[in-house]
Design a protein around this motif. Structure first.
Motif, short mmCIF file in Angstrom:
data_model
loop_
_atom_site.label_atom_id
_atom_site.label_comp_id
_atom_site.label_asym_id
_atom_site.label_seq_id
_atom_site.Cartn_x
_atom_site.Cartn_y
_atom_site.Cartn_z
N PHE A 52 0.94 -1.48 0.07
CA PHE A 52 -0.08 -0.39 0.04
C PHE A 52 1.22 1.05 0.31
O PHE A 52 0.61 2.53 -0.97
N LEU A 53 2.21 1.42 0.52
CA LEU A 53 2.87 2.61 1.10
C LEU A 53 3.77 2.61 -0.50
O LEU A 53 3.61 3.72 -0.68
N SER A 55 2.74 1.62 -3.49
CA SER A 55 1.57 2.61 -4.10
C SER A 55 1.46 3.34 -4.11
O SER A 55 1.29 4.69 -5.75
N VAL A 56 0.86 4.23 -3.23
CA VAL A 56 1.28 5.24 -2.36
C VAL A 56 2.48 6.48 -3.55
O VAL A 56 1.92 7.39 -4.22
N MET A 57 3.90 5.76 -2.54
CA MET A 57 4.65 6.36 -3.60
C MET A 57 4.96 6.56 -4.42
O MET A 57 5.00 7.46 -5.14
N VAL A 59 2.35 6.55 -7.46
CA VAL A 59 1.54 6.93 -7.70
C VAL A 59 2.15 8.81 -7.84
O VAL A 59 1.36 9.58 -7.74
N SER A 60 1.90 8.52 -6.05
CA SER A 60 2.00 9.92 -5.86
C SER A 60 4.01 11.37 -6.81
O SER A 60 3.93 11.79 -7.52
#
Length: 74
Positions: A52-53, A55-57, A59-60
């Motif tokens: 999850f972390l 994927s957030v990184m 995408v950002s």
């Protein structure tokens, strides 16, 4: 002969035993299987948080094109 009390379980295979040594072996086996399931559950939770972390990184980084939006991060 001293009989040990065996805690009944909700699993049907643990209730069908003909002797105490076999019941004890079955109880130990079920305990090990439960510990294995718990370890697998914790590994799954850990990997879920990591992915999850990540994927957030990703995408950002894609949305900002690698630019720093709020100044230095260090």
């Amino acid at each position: 002969m001293v009989q040990r009390s065996i805690i009944p379980s909700t699993r049907p295979e643990s209730d069908f035993t003909l002797d105490l040594p076999r019941a004890e072996q079955l109880r130990v086996k079920m305990k090990k299987e439960k510990q294995f399931r718990n370890r697998c559950r914790w590994v799954f939770y850990f990997l879920s948080v990591v992915f999850f972390l990540l994927s957030v990184m990703v995408v950002s980084l894609i949305l900002t094109r690698g630019k720093r939006m709020f100044g230095s991060m260090i």
